[in-house]
Motif scaffolding. Structure first.
Motif, PDB file in Angstrom:
ATOM      1  N   UNK A 263      -4.629 -10.031   6.604  1.00 59.47           N
ATOM      2  CA  UNK A 263      -5.681  -8.921   5.635  1.00 59.47           C
ATOM      3  C   UNK A 263      -6.226  -8.268   6.544  1.00 59.47           C
ATOM      4  N   UNK A 264      -6.719  -8.256   7.553  1.00 62.51           N
ATOM      5  CA  UNK A 264      -6.901  -7.084   7.988  1.00 62.51           C
ATOM      6  C   UNK A 264      -5.874  -5.859   9.154  1.00 62.51           C
ATOM      7  N   UNK A 265      -4.408  -7.128   9.275  1.00 58.68           N
ATOM      8  CA  UNK A 265      -3.315  -5.813   9.595  1.00 58.68           C
ATOM      9  C   UNK A 265      -2.776  -5.332   8.851  1.00 58.68           C
ATOM     10  N   UNK A 266      -3.380  -5.730   7.364  1.00 57.56           N
ATOM     11  CA  UNK A 266      -3.019  -4.969   6.121  1.00 57.56           C
ATOM     12  C   UNK A 266      -1.597  -5.230   6.472  1.00 57.56           C
ATOM     13  N   UNK A 267      -1.239  -6.857   6.450  1.00 55.37           N
ATOM     14  CA  UNK A 267       0.599  -7.089   6.117  1.00 55.37           C
ATOM     15  C   UNK A 267       0.305  -7.676   4.851  1.00 55.37           C
ATOM     16  N   UNK A 268       1.379  -7.353   4.504  1.00 52.75           N
ATOM     17  CA  UNK A 268       2.308  -7.879   3.354  1.00 52.75           C
ATOM     18  C   UNK A 268       1.796  -9.330   3.317  1.00 52.75           C
ATOM     19  N   UNK A 269       1.669  -9.928   2.028  1.00 57.85           N
ATOM     20  CA  UNK A 269       1.438 -11.372   1.811  1.00 57.85           C
ATOM     21  C   UNK A 269       2.120 -11.373   0.006  1.00 57.85           C
ATOM     22  N   UNK A 270       2.472 -12.249  -0.156  1.00 54.19           N
ATOM     23  CA  UNK A 270       2.575 -12.546  -1.722  1.00 54.19           C
ATOM     24  C   UNK A 270       1.000 -13.117  -2.669  1.00 54.19           C
ATOM     25  N   UNK A 271       0.478 -13.308  -1.270  1.00 56.64           N
ATOM     26  CA  UNK A 271      -1.485 -13.179  -2.068  1.00 56.64           C
ATOM     27  C   UNK A 271      -1.340 -11.302  -2.038  1.00 56.64           C
ATOM     28  N   UNK A 272      -1.291 -10.590  -1.376  1.00 50.68           N
ATOM     29  CA  UNK A 272      -2.061  -9.516  -1.267  1.00 50.68           C
ATOM     30  C   UNK A 272      -1.129  -8.979  -2.351  1.00 50.68           C
ATOM     31  N   UNK A 273       0.664  -9.053  -2.460  1.00 46.89           N
ATOM     32  CA  UNK A 273       1.314  -7.951  -3.216  1.00 46.89           C
ATOM     33  C   UNK A 273       0.231  -8.358  -4.929  1.00 46.89           C
ATOM     34  N   UNK A 274       0.756  -9.948  -5.055  1.00 46.93           N
ATOM     35  CA  UNK A 274       0.607 -10.110  -6.595  1.00 46.93           C
ATOM     36  C   UNK A 274      -1.249  -9.323  -6.888  1.00 46.93           C
ATOM     37  N   UNK A 275      -1.253  -9.294  -5.658  1.00 49.78           N
ATOM     38  CA  UNK A 275      -3.213  -8.768  -6.254  1.00 49.78           C
ATOM     39  C   UNK A 275      -3.117  -7.338  -5.978  1.00 49.78           C
ATOM     40  N   UNK A 276      -2.349  -6.850  -5.819  1.00 47.55           N
ATOM     41  CA  UNK A 276      -2.256  -4.987  -6.145  1.00 47.55           C
ATOM     42  C   UNK A 276      -1.310  -5.154  -7.546  1.00 47.55           C
ATOM     43  N   UNK A 277      -0.903  -6.119  -7.520  1.00 43.85           N
ATOM     44  CA  UNK A 277       0.015  -5.599  -9.380  1.00 43.85           C
ATOM     45  C   UNK A 277      -1.661  -6.200 -10.540  1.00 43.85           C
ATOM     46  N   UNK A 278      -2.730  -6.899 -10.482  1.00 38.79           N
ATOM     47  CA  UNK A 278      -3.570  -6.761 -11.029  1.00 38.79           C
ATOM     48  C   UNK A 278      -4.860  -6.276 -11.222  1.00 38.79           C
ATOM     49  N   UNK A 279      -4.517  -5.071  -9.758  1.00 37.58           N
ATOM     50  CA  UNK A 279      -5.223  -4.150 -10.050  1.00 37.58           C
ATOM     51  C   UNK A 279      -6.664  -4.400  -8.789  1.00 37.58           C
ATOM     52  N   UNK A 280      -6.569  -5.114  -8.056  1.00 36.94           N
ATOM     53  CA  UNK A 280      -7.645  -5.196  -6.776  1.00 36.94           C
ATOM     54  C   UNK A 280      -6.970  -4.440  -5.598  1.00 36.94           C
ATOM     55  N   UNK A 281      -8.342  -3.645  -4.998  1.00 31.68           N
ATOM     56  CA  UNK A 281      -8.577  -2.998  -4.100  1.00 31.68           C
ATOM     57  C   UNK A 281      -7.665  -3.723  -2.699  1.00 31.68           C
ATOM     58  N   UNK A 282      -6.723  -3.539  -2.440  1.00 29.94           N
ATOM     59  CA  UNK A 282      -6.592  -4.947  -1.070  1.00 29.94           C
ATOM     60  C   UNK A 282      -6.714  -4.326   0.086  1.00 29.94           C
TER      61      UNK A 282
END
Length: 354
Positions: A263-282
């Motif tokens: 998360x700190x290194x701004x790596x794309x994970x399936x979690x963050x990819x989905x979260x962005x699609x839900x409008x989360x400010x990752x």
């Protein structure tokens, strides 16, 4: 969800074969000169690791060769060095298992350099313990040694060359996947399918090779090789997705690296990819340039927001789906104890605690 009995079966199977793989690593990749180079090359191999991938290699061989270890025969009683082919002759499938683990160690060293990670397997990463130049050379040494070791498996020319080709293509895919991983750090949007392609190349292909190479060496039919490769790809992708979940939910001391580093290194994970699609400010979930600057409380808050978005459960469900698909591919193997353990491993990859 794998039961406690299933997990114990897997851990016992891995533990028994890990001891044999470790002995083989010492034999096939001994200390040599220059000593500092070989110490750095062997450093992560000696630091531990579950040896899941070489266990897959040995279990596939057992299933195809009809010499499964089981209640009346332990892995120590199986001669992996002169293992019977499907038709005639023998090959050294232990050499293939060692080559797979050596490639895994190579990828970890270079991955840690690119991410500047401090820890791996609970010890300082190779470039921190030694230096960056030595770590790069250690990774290169592991890479070349893996092919040298595999070439000593003793297969006939067509199978031996194909096994080397599979491993070489695997390494190319790993580099492509790593490149995509880096590219995704600088993109504002990554799709689910793009992420899954990256994971397949960066991580899953080595599981695919671990399952397919013994089948190639033993002379199995092409459809069997393809099914086993598919098993490794889907199980390996599930493994990485579950790893993404663990990076956020398991304490650092159990992970062997700092929690929340992806998360700190701004790596794309399936979690963050989905979260962005839900409008989360990752990008706003944690406010730090390095993982050392993030508190456990901040990671906890980030995890809570990702859970509210349904992103962690989305990743868990995708991992379970892929594991189920991978198990179906094992129907191509004879119904043996070894096949049963491969099924259990697919379950374990998405239920393990760390």
């Amino acid at each position: 969800m794998a039961s406690d009995v299933t997990e114990e079966r897997v851990l016992r199977a891995v533990r028994e074969r890990r001891a044999l793989v470790n002995e083989a690593i010492d034999a096939d990749f001994p200390m040599a000169e220059p000593r500092r180079l070989y110490e750095a090359s062997r450093y992560l191999l000696e630091a531990g690791g579950k040896r899941l991938r070489p266990t897959v290699t040995l279990l596939v061989a057992e299933a195809l060769g009809g010499v499964s270890a089981g209640a009346t025969r332990t892995p120590a009683g199986v001669d992996y060095r002169t293992f019977p082919r499907v038709d005639d002759g023998t090959v050294d499938v232990m050499a293939a298992a060692v080559a797979i683990e050596v490639i895994q160690s190579f990828t970890l060293i270079h991955d840690d350099i690119m991410d500047d990670d401090d820890l791996r397997r609970g010890v300082p990463s190779v470039h921190k313990e030694y230096d960056v130049s030595t770590a790069i050379l250690a990774g290169d040494t592991l890479y070349s040694k893996a092919f040298e070791i595999l070439s000593r498996a003793g297969a006939d020319a067509p199978e031996g060359l194909e096994a080397v080709r599979v491993l070489a293509t695997t390494c190319t895919h790993i580099c492509e996947g790593q490149s995509l991983d880096i590219e995704f750090e600088h993109r504002s949007s990554v799709g689910v399918e793009e992420y899954l392609e990256m994971v397949e190349h960066k991580t899953a292909v080595l599981y695919g090779a671990a399952a397919a190479i013994p089948a190639v060496l033993l002379g199995a039919d092409e459809d069997v090789v393809d099914a086993l490769y598919g098993f490794g790809i889907e199980a390996g992708t599930a493994f990485q997705i579950h790893d993404d979940v663990l990076d956020l939910t398991v304490p650092s001391e159990d992970l062997g690296k700092r929690r929340g580093s992806d998360l700190v290194e701004r790596k794309a994970t399936l979690i963050t990819v989905h979260a962005r699609q839900q409008g989360v400010d990752v990008d706003g979930l944690v406010d730090a340039e390095r993982v050392e600057g993030v508190s456990e409380a901040e990671i906890d808050d980030a995890v809570s927001e990702l859970e509210r978005a349904g992103s962690i459960e989305f990743a868990r469900e995708k991992a379970r789906e892929l594991a189920a698909n991978s198990k179906a591919r094992l129907e191509t193997l004879p119904d043996t104890e070894a096949r049963s353990l491969l099924v259990d491993i697919a379950d374990y990859l998405v239920t393990r605690g760390y």
